[in-house]
Design a protein around this motif. Structure first.
Motif, mmCIF file in Angstrom:
data_model
loop_
_atom_site.group_PDB
_atom_site.id
_atom_site.type_symbol
_atom_site.label_atom_id
_atom_site.label_comp_id
_atom_site.label_asym_id
_atom_site.label_seq_id
_atom_site.Cartn_x
_atom_site.Cartn_y
_atom_site.Cartn_z
ATOM 1 N N LEU A 1 4.687 3.023 3.552
ATOM 2 C CA LEU A 1 4.744 2.331 4.835
ATOM 3 C C LEU A 1 5.879 1.321 4.803
ATOM 4 N N ARG A 2 6.747 1.382 5.793
ATOM 5 C CA ARG A 2 7.819 0.398 5.918
ATOM 6 C C ARG A 2 7.518 -0.488 7.128
ATOM 7 N N ALA A 3 7.278 -1.772 6.868
ATOM 8 C CA ALA A 3 6.985 -2.736 7.931
ATOM 9 C C ALA A 3 8.277 -3.443 8.311
ATOM 10 N N VAL A 4 8.646 -3.355 9.597
ATOM 11 C CA VAL A 4 9.939 -3.849 10.071
ATOM 12 C C VAL A 4 9.725 -5.000 11.047
ATOM 13 N N ARG A 5 10.419 -6.077 10.796
ATOM 14 C CA ARG A 5 10.375 -7.221 11.710
ATOM 15 C C ARG A 5 11.802 -7.644 12.033
ATOM 16 N N ALA A 6 12.137 -7.650 13.319
ATOM 17 C CA ALA A 6 13.455 -8.102 13.767
ATOM 18 C C ALA A 6 13.342 -9.546 14.230
ATOM 19 N N TRP A 7 14.401 -10.311 14.012
ATOM 20 C CA TRP A 7 14.387 -11.701 14.460
ATOM 21 C C TRP A 7 15.773 -12.070 14.997
ATOM 22 N N SER A 8 15.811 -13.104 15.804
ATOM 23 C CA SER A 8 17.073 -13.591 16.352
ATOM 24 C C SER A 8 17.021 -15.105 16.439
ATOM 25 N N LEU A 9 18.172 -15.703 16.569
ATOM 26 C CA LEU A 9 18.226 -17.161 16.678
ATOM 27 C C LEU A 9 17.583 -17.600 17.989
ATOM 28 N N PRO A 10 16.661 -18.550 17.942
ATOM 29 C CA PRO A 10 16.046 -19.007 19.194
ATOM 30 C C PRO A 10 17.042 -19.810 20.016
ATOM 31 N N GLU B 1 2.563 -12.519 5.365
ATOM 32 C CA GLU B 1 1.219 -13.022 5.662
ATOM 33 C C GLU B 1 0.455 -12.071 6.580
ATOM 34 N N ALA B 2 1.161 -11.453 7.535
ATOM 35 C CA ALA B 2 0.504 -10.498 8.426
ATOM 36 C C ALA B 2 0.058 -9.251 7.671
ATOM 37 N N LEU B 3 0.832 -8.843 6.655
ATOM 38 C CA LEU B 3 0.520 -7.630 5.900
ATOM 39 C C LEU B 3 -0.546 -7.844 4.829
ATOM 40 N N ARG B 4 -0.682 -9.083 4.356
ATOM 41 C CA ARG B 4 -1.536 -9.345 3.189
ATOM 42 C C ARG B 4 -2.960 -8.793 3.337
ATOM 43 N N PRO B 5 -3.685 -9.069 4.426
ATOM 44 C CA PRO B 5 -5.058 -8.548 4.490
ATOM 45 C C PRO B 5 -5.127 -7.025 4.524
ATOM 46 N N TRP B 6 -4.114 -6.380 5.095
ATOM 47 C CA TRP B 6 -4.138 -4.920 5.174
ATOM 48 C C TRP B 6 -3.744 -4.276 3.854
ATOM 49 N N ARG B 7 -2.935 -4.956 3.068
ATOM 50 C CA ARG B 7 -2.668 -4.479 1.706
ATOM 51 C C ARG B 7 -3.960 -4.445 0.892
ATOM 52 N N GLN B 8 -4.829 -5.418 1.136
ATOM 53 C CA GLN B 8 -6.091 -5.466 0.411
ATOM 54 C C GLN B 8 -7.040 -4.358 0.858
ATOM 55 N N VAL B 9 -7.030 -4.037 2.153
ATOM 56 C CA VAL B 9 -7.889 -2.974 2.669
ATOM 57 C C VAL B 9 -7.396 -1.597 2.225
ATOM 58 N N TYR B 10 -6.060 -1.439 2.134
ATOM 59 C CA TYR B 10 -5.450 -0.161 1.754
ATOM 60 C C TYR B 10 -4.598 -0.362 0.499
ATOM 61 N N PRO B 11 -5.245 -0.581 -0.656
ATOM 62 C CA PRO B 11 -4.469 -0.907 -1.870
ATOM 63 C C PRO B 11 -3.614 0.247 -2.377
ATOM 64 N N ASP B 12 -3.925 1.476 -1.961
ATOM 65 C CA ASP B 12 -3.157 2.632 -2.445
ATOM 66 C C ASP B 12 -1.880 2.883 -1.651
ATOM 67 N N VAL B 13 -1.696 2.163 -0.566
ATOM 68 C CA VAL B 13 -0.508 2.370 0.266
ATOM 69 C C VAL B 13 0.638 1.499 -0.252
ATOM 70 N N THR B 14 1.749 2.143 -0.586
ATOM 71 C CA THR B 14 2.953 1.406 -1.003
ATOM 72 C C THR B 14 3.648 0.869 0.251
ATOM 73 N N VAL B 15 3.967 -0.420 0.236
ATOM 74 C CA VAL B 15 4.532 -1.067 1.422
ATOM 75 C C VAL B 15 5.916 -1.628 1.100
ATOM 76 N N ALA B 16 6.882 -1.330 1.962
ATOM 77 C CA ALA B 16 8.215 -1.939 1.893
ATOM 78 C C ALA B 16 8.357 -2.862 3.090
ATOM 79 N N GLU B 17 8.854 -4.067 2.856
ATOM 80 C CA GLU B 17 9.023 -5.040 3.937
ATOM 81 C C GLU B 17 10.496 -5.151 4.292
ATOM 82 N N HIS B 18 10.776 -5.053 5.589
ATOM 83 C CA HIS B 18 12.160 -5.073 6.059
ATOM 84 C C HIS B 18 12.285 -6.104 7.177
ATOM 85 N N VAL B 19 13.048 -7.149 6.926
ATOM 86 C CA VAL B 19 13.307 -8.190 7.924
ATOM 87 C C VAL B 19 14.803 -8.216 8.175
ATOM 88 N N GLU B 20 15.185 -8.122 9.447
ATOM 89 C CA GLU B 20 16.607 -8.031 9.786
ATOM 90 C C GLU B 20 16.881 -8.770 11.088
#
Length: 286
Positions: free
Chosen positions: A179-188, A217-236
């Motif tokens: 699972l690749r979790a993607v979060r985009a951000w911009s300057l406010p 922090e958003a992913l942490r509880p779901w990592r615990q529920v699905y410990p077998d799922v490999t997660v990559a975090e992508h912030v750009e």
């Protein structure tokens, strides 16, 4: 998720591709497959006789053809087929109240305008109460998925966005995929900055580290529920649509959210639906 996955079919190549995709997803999740076709009698201007009885036979023939296709692709899968006596949009919206997942074809029309999504699908998406996956005909999806990876766009990092993450983690686990979790951000903008937000950014070491912390922090509880799922975090840094399409446009499955209160498809989801070549899941959440 409910033990049933539903595919809406209308005889087009896109809907048949959606039915085959739904059958594979039902197998992965140990679910039954429900094939539906919405039909109600309307006079048709055709060179052959098409009374109500004839049209109804066409509807059943269409379903039988789809059923043959999916049972050939997934032998032994529990499959049922139903004609829904209503127009397409209300019938399919009603299905989202009884099924765990609705799968529809995304109607493109060639390379030039192949990004267009059918109006029925868009109307259903705006009102759906369960997740909806749009699937392209492989012949119009370019090179197709580049990986089996499940990619999820994480816009809402509060509890309200948990339905999107839950769906994405469940899909990744069913596939044995990363699972690749993607979060985009911009300057406010300057007027949106507050002493509190600036303090949080300073404490995190800057805006990008702050966004990385929020995603983690958003992913942490779901990592615990699905410990077998490999997660990559992508912030750009960038627009949500551009970042999602560049990282997940050719994934095995791309997952985005839709706020139920707005009764519309947001601009990021709209762009992803039009331009991603892979199946796109739209998950309603508060």
């Amino acid at each position: 998720m409910s033990g049933t996955i539903t595919a809406g079919v209308d005889g087009t190549d896109h809907s048949l591709a959606a039915a085959v995709w739904a059958a594979a997803e039902a197998r992965r999740r140990g679910a039954a497959l429900r094939l539906v076709h919405a039909w109600t009698w309307h006079p048709l201007d055709l060179p052959i006789e098409a009374d109500a009885g004839t049209q109804e036979r066409w509807a059943h023939d269409l379903l039988r053809a789809a059923e043959s296709r999916v049972t050939a692709a997934e032998p032994g899968l529990p499959v049922s087929a139903h004609v829904l006596p209503d127009d397409a949009v209300p019938a399919l919206v009603a299905e989202t109240r009884r099924t765990g997942l609705l799968v529809l074809g995304s109607r493109g029309h060639g390379a030039l305008v192949g990004y267009l999504v059918g109006s029925v699908a868009l109307h259903v998406l705006r009102q759906a109460e369960s997740p909806v996956v749009l699937v392209r005909d492989p012949g119009e999806a370019g090179e197709g998925p580049a990986s089996d990876e499940v990619v999820v766009g994480v816009d809402d990092v509060t509890e309200e966005g948990d339905r999107v993450l839950e769906f994405a983690f469940e899909a990744a686990q069913a596939r044995g995929a990363r699972l690749r979790a993607v979060r985009a951000w911009s300057l406010p903008p300057v007027f949106a900055r507050s002493p509190g937000s600036l303090r949080l950014a300073d404490e995190a070491g800057g805006l990008e580290p702050l966004e990385k912390r929020r995603l983690a922090e958003a992913l942490r509880p779901w990592r615990q529920v699905y410990p077998d799922v490999t997660v990559a975090e992508h912030v750009e840094m960038g627009s949500g649509a551009e970042v999602l399409l560049s990282t997940g446009g050719r994934a095995g499955l791309l997952v985005v959210g839709r706020r139920t209160a707005r009764r519309r498809v947001g601009h990021v989801t709209h762009a992803v639906l039009h331009h991603a070549s892979c199946p796109v899941a739209v998950v309603p959440h508060p």
